[in-house]
Design a protein around this motif. Structure first.
Motif, PDB file in Angstrom:
ATOM      1  N   VAL A  63       8.574  28.669  42.403  1.00 38.17           N
ATOM      2  CA  VAL A  63       7.978  29.392  41.273  1.00 38.17           C
ATOM      3  C   VAL A  63       7.423  28.390  40.265  1.00 38.17           C
ATOM      4  CG1 VAL A  63       8.489  30.939  39.347  1.00 38.17           C
ATOM      5  CG2 VAL A  63       9.470  31.378  41.595  1.00 38.17           C
ATOM      6  N   ASP A  64       6.305  28.735  39.646  1.00 38.72           N
ATOM      7  CA  ASP A  64       5.725  27.865  38.619  1.00 38.72           C
ATOM      8  C   ASP A  64       6.724  27.625  37.491  1.00 38.72           C
ATOM      9  OD1 ASP A  64       3.390  27.782  40.055  1.00 38.72           O
ATOM     10  OD2 ASP A  64       2.418  29.394  38.926  1.00 38.72           O
ATOM     11  N   THR A  68      10.999  23.401  34.507  1.00 42.07           N
ATOM     12  CA  THR A  68      11.007  23.643  33.064  1.00 42.07           C
ATOM     13  C   THR A  68      12.141  24.583  32.698  1.00 42.07           C
ATOM     14  OG1 THR A  68       8.609  23.337  32.945  1.00 42.07           O
ATOM     15  CG2 THR A  68       9.661  24.495  31.109  1.00 42.07           C
ATOM     16  N   TYR A  69      12.323  25.645  33.508  1.00 43.78           N
ATOM     17  CA  TYR A  69      13.446  26.555  33.285  1.00 43.78           C
ATOM     18  C   TYR A  69      14.782  25.813  33.358  1.00 43.78           C
ATOM     19  CZ  TYR A  69      10.077  30.344  34.154  1.00 43.78           C
ATOM     20  OH  TYR A  69       9.013  31.202  34.100  1.00 43.78           O
ATOM     21  N   VAL A  70      14.926  24.969  34.372  1.00 40.48           N
ATOM     22  CA  VAL A  70      16.177  24.232  34.552  1.00 40.48           C
ATOM     23  C   VAL A  70      16.444  23.310  33.357  1.00 40.48           C
ATOM     24  CG1 VAL A  70      17.382  22.541  35.985  1.00 40.48           C
ATOM     25  CG2 VAL A  70      16.018  24.342  37.066  1.00 40.48           C
ATOM     26  N   THR A  71      15.427  22.571  32.966  1.00 39.29           N
ATOM     27  CA  THR A  71      15.585  21.633  31.839  1.00 39.29           C
ATOM     28  C   THR A  71      15.931  22.361  30.551  1.00 39.29           C
ATOM     29  OG1 THR A  71      13.966  20.143  32.875  1.00 39.29           O
ATOM     30  CG2 THR A  71      14.458  19.802  30.538  1.00 39.29           C
ATOM     31  N   ASN A  72      15.220  23.445  30.280  1.00 30.81           N
ATOM     32  CA  ASN A  72      15.490  24.207  29.050  1.00 30.81           C
ATOM     33  C   ASN A  72      16.908  24.760  29.042  1.00 30.81           C
ATOM     34  OD1 ASN A  72      12.886  23.698  28.214  1.00 30.81           O
ATOM     35  ND2 ASN A  72      12.099  25.702  28.791  1.00 30.81           N
ATOM     36  N   SER A  73      17.359  25.296  30.162  1.00 27.09           N
ATOM     37  CA  SER A  73      18.713  25.853  30.230  1.00 27.09           C
ATOM     38  C   SER A  73      19.766  24.780  29.989  1.00 27.09           C
ATOM     39  CB  SER A  73      18.946  26.521  31.585  1.00 27.09           C
ATOM     40  OG  SER A  73      18.256  27.739  31.672  1.00 27.09           O
ATOM     41  N   LEU A  74      19.584  23.625  30.603  1.00 27.80           N
ATOM     42  CA  LEU A  74      20.550  22.544  30.421  1.00 27.80           C
ATOM     43  C   LEU A  74      20.575  22.052  28.976  1.00 27.80           C
ATOM     44  CD1 LEU A  74      20.009  20.458  33.685  1.00 27.80           C
ATOM     45  CD2 LEU A  74      21.986  21.868  33.095  1.00 27.80           C
ATOM     46  N   ILE A  75      19.392  21.893  28.381  1.00 26.60           N
ATOM     47  CA  ILE A  75      19.325  21.406  26.997  1.00 26.60           C
ATOM     48  C   ILE A  75      20.000  22.387  26.050  1.00 26.60           C
ATOM     49  CG2 ILE A  75      17.757  20.924  25.083  1.00 26.60           C
ATOM     50  CD1 ILE A  75      15.804  19.748  27.095  1.00 26.60           C
ATOM     51  N   VAL A  76      19.609  23.657  26.140  1.00 30.52           N
ATOM     52  CA  VAL A  76      20.137  24.660  25.218  1.00 30.52           C
ATOM     53  C   VAL A  76      21.645  24.839  25.410  1.00 30.52           C
ATOM     54  CG1 VAL A  76      20.079  27.105  24.629  1.00 30.52           C
ATOM     55  CG2 VAL A  76      17.954  25.870  24.978  1.00 30.52           C
ATOM     56  N   THR A  77      22.085  24.939  26.653  1.00 25.70           N
ATOM     57  CA  THR A  77      23.506  25.197  26.922  1.00 25.70           C
ATOM     58  C   THR A  77      24.382  24.036  26.487  1.00 25.70           C
ATOM     59  OG1 THR A  77      22.916  26.597  28.808  1.00 25.70           O
ATOM     60  CG2 THR A  77      25.163  25.772  28.713  1.00 25.70           C
ATOM     61  N   ASN A 217      11.570  34.095  23.110  1.00 27.88           N
ATOM     62  CA  ASN A 217      10.706  33.125  23.779  1.00 27.88           C
ATOM     63  C   ASN A 217       9.844  33.815  24.829  1.00 27.88           C
ATOM     64  OD1 ASN A 217      12.260  31.456  22.240  1.00 27.88           O
ATOM     65  ND2 ASN A 217      12.813  30.040  23.875  1.00 27.88           N
ATOM     66  N   LYS A 218       8.626  34.109  24.465  1.00 27.12           N
ATOM     67  CA  LYS A 218       7.700  34.761  25.373  1.00 27.12           C
ATOM     68  C   LYS A 218       6.909  33.764  26.217  1.00 27.12           C
ATOM     69  CE  LYS A 218       8.571  39.007  24.128  1.00 27.12           C
ATOM     70  NZ  LYS A 218       9.203  39.966  25.077  1.00 27.12           N
ATOM     71  N   GLU A 219       6.749  32.553  25.722  1.00 20.34           N
ATOM     72  CA  GLU A 219       5.997  31.551  26.463  1.00 20.34           C
ATOM     73  C   GLU A 219       6.864  30.923  27.543  1.00 20.34           C
ATOM     74  OE1 GLU A 219       4.314  28.700  23.849  1.00 20.34           O
ATOM     75  OE2 GLU A 219       3.088  30.161  22.754  1.00 20.34           O
ATOM     76  N   THR A 220       6.258  30.709  28.700  1.00 20.79           N
ATOM     77  CA  THR A 220       7.006  30.198  29.850  1.00 20.79           C
ATOM     78  C   THR A 220       7.630  28.840  29.563  1.00 20.79           C
ATOM     79  OG1 THR A 220       5.456  31.358  31.304  1.00 20.79           O
ATOM     80  CG2 THR A 220       6.836  29.653  32.295  1.00 20.79           C
ATOM     81  N   GLU A 221       6.950  27.994  28.814  1.00 14.14           N
ATOM     82  CA  GLU A 221       7.442  26.645  28.551  1.00 14.14           C
ATOM     83  C   GLU A 221       8.727  26.634  27.735  1.00 14.14           C
ATOM     84  OE1 GLU A 221       4.443  27.706  28.178  1.00 14.14           O
ATOM     85  OE2 GLU A 221       3.275  26.582  29.663  1.00 14.14           O
ATOM     86  N   ALA A 222       9.077  27.761  27.116  1.00 16.10           N
ATOM     87  CA  ALA A 222      10.275  27.819  26.275  1.00 16.10           C
ATOM     88  C   ALA A 222      11.327  28.766  26.832  1.00 16.10           C
ATOM     89  CB  ALA A 222       9.901  28.241  24.855  1.00 16.10           C
ATOM     90  N   GLN A 223      11.186  29.155  28.089  1.00 16.13           N
ATOM     91  CA  GLN A 223      12.126  30.103  28.688  1.00 16.13           C
ATOM     92  C   GLN A 223      13.189  29.378  29.507  1.00 16.13           C
ATOM     93  OE1 GLN A 223       9.608  32.848  30.826  1.00 16.13           O
ATOM     94  NE2 GLN A 223       9.061  33.990  28.980  1.00 16.13           N
ATOM     95  N   PRO A 226      17.758  32.444  33.218  1.00 15.23           N
ATOM     96  CA  PRO A 226      17.930  33.893  33.377  1.00 15.23           C
ATOM     97  C   PRO A 226      16.622  34.656  33.503  1.00 15.23           C
ATOM     98  CG  PRO A 226      19.496  33.082  31.774  1.00 15.23           C
ATOM     99  CD  PRO A 226      18.600  31.926  32.115  1.00 15.23           C
ATOM    100  N   LEU A 227      15.570  34.210  32.811  1.00 15.35           N
ATOM    101  CA  LEU A 227      14.267  34.859  32.963  1.00 15.35           C
ATOM    102  C   LEU A 227      13.640  34.521  34.302  1.00 15.35           C
ATOM    103  CD1 LEU A 227      12.675  34.562  29.411  1.00 15.35           C
ATOM    104  CD2 LEU A 227      13.803  36.501  30.465  1.00 15.35           C
ATOM    105  N   TRP A 228      13.948  33.350  34.818  1.00 12.05           N
ATOM    106  CA  TRP A 228      13.476  32.987  36.160  1.00 12.05           C
ATOM    107  C   TRP A 228      14.062  33.936  37.202  1.00 12.05           C
ATOM    108  CZ3 TRP A 228      17.077  30.217  39.554  1.00 12.05           C
ATOM    109  CH2 TRP A 228      16.530  29.867  40.774  1.00 12.05           C
ATOM    110  N   LEU A 229      15.310  34.346  37.020  1.00  4.05           N
ATOM    111  CA  LEU A 229      15.928  35.277  37.966  1.00  4.05           C
ATOM    112  C   LEU A 229      15.204  36.622  37.992  1.00  4.05           C
ATOM    113  CD1 LEU A 229      19.750  34.722  37.383  1.00  4.05           C
ATOM    114  CD2 LEU A 229      18.409  34.039  39.365  1.00  4.05           C
ATOM    115  N   SER A 230      14.700  37.051  36.851  1.00  4.58           N
ATOM    116  CA  SER A 230      14.029  38.352  36.792  1.00  4.58           C
ATOM    117  C   SER A 230      12.610  38.318  37.325  1.00  4.58           C
ATOM    118  CB  SER A 230      14.009  38.858  35.349  1.00  4.58           C
ATOM    119  OG  SER A 230      13.212  38.012  34.529  1.00  4.58           O
ATOM    120  N   SER A 231      12.090  37.139  37.649  1.00  2.00           N
ATOM    121  CA  SER A 231      10.693  37.034  38.084  1.00  2.00           C
ATOM    122  C   SER A 231      10.477  37.512  39.509  1.00  2.00           C
ATOM    123  CB  SER A 231      10.217  35.579  37.959  1.00  2.00           C
ATOM    124  OG  SER A 231      10.956  34.732  38.831  1.00  2.00           O
TER     125      SER A 231
END
Length: 276
Positions: A63-64, A68-77, A217-223, A226-231
């Motif tokens: 998935v596109d 980015t999803y992985v990095t954002n999740s790790l940073i935020v968590t 966070n509506k923009e993909t770069e900031a998601q 969990p939003l990746w799972l719903s895609s």
């Protein structure tokens, strides 16, 4: 004799039934991730995958913006957990060691904050972030996730701090340590089980959070993940193979953490619940 045998048998049978009930969905998720699509949609359930395929994992990670999803999740968590632990160490020490007016009400307030559903405040959170011009940013997510796990962290660590004898701290101060040095050298090493249990709880809470990131966070770069799972759910149907593969990948970090920390985490949860 029969009654005694039944008394010993029924707890074990109950434990086995509960174990199967909890483990089977996890097994089915991982098994489905490796099944061919034909076995997944078959009317007759395929209990054990025979023709193992990795196609679903390729589709899930293809998935596109996946990384980015992985990095954002790790940073935020991780940032939310670390911030919560730092603040909770000071707060739990104050609640356990110091006597001040309103202390009991302060503890009750933390308990109420822990029981309150955060979803009812999403609109208020959105308005605050919008007015601060910080939509589609990881900073508000980190702060809100930290606030979600902070009450539990403080209450749990408070029990551990209270369980440490005051004499150890006083002896360190007699030997020349300041209060801060006594906390760092004497109390902090004894809080390891509590830190493990609270960090694991905080990681699971922040890692799984979905509604807040969906609203802010509506923009993909900031998601996040969990939003990746719903895609994989579209208007044309559900890609169950990719969904199960993505869910398996999503659960692996939590499973790894639990395997390494489960002994300390369990002892930390039980000790923190009954002490202080």
């Amino acid at each position: 004799m029969k009654r005694s045998l039944f008394g010993r048998l029924w707890p074990n049978v109950t434990a086995v039934v509960l174990f199967i009930g909890f483990v089977f969905p996890v097994y089915w998720m991982f098994a489905t991730a490796f099944k061919p699509t034909g076995d997944i949609i078959s009317e007759d359930p395929v209990w054990f995958p025979t023709d193992i395929t990795f196609e679903h994992f390729k589709r899930a990670t293809g998935v596109d913006h996946f990384w980015t999803y992985v990095t954002n999740s790790l940073i935020v968590t991780l940032c939310a957990v670390v911030l919560a632990l730092v603040i909770a160490l000071a707060g739990s020490f104050a609640l356990a060691r110091m006597r001040f007016k309103g202390r009991r009400g302060f503890v009750i307030g933390f308990m109420l904050a822990q029981m309150a559903p955060w979803e009812v405040m999403i609109i208020a959170m959105y308005m605050i972030v919008r007015d601060a011009s910080m939509l589609n940013s990881l900073v508000p997510l980190t702060v809100f996730y930290m606030m979600m796990i902070l009450p539990f962290t403080i209450l749990t660590l408070r029990g551990f701090v209270a369980a440490v004898p005051r004499e150890l701290e006083e002896a360190a101060m007699v030997d020349g340590c300041t209060r801060a040095q006594a906390f760092r050298k004497v109390i902090l090493p004894l809080l390891a089980p509590g830190l493990m249990s609270t960090s694991l709880f905080g990681f699971i809470t922040a890692w799984n959070e979905f509604p807040l990131v969906l609203v802010l966070n509506k923009e993909t770069e900031a998601q996040t993940l969990p939003l990746w799972l719903s895609s994989f759910q579209t208007a044309f149907g559900n890609d169950w193979g990719a969904t199960m593969a993505a869910s398996s990948l999503f659960a692996i970090p939590i499973l790894i953490l639990f395997v390494f920390l489960q002994r300390r985490a369990v002892s930390g949860l039980t000790a923190g619940a009954v002490k202080g």
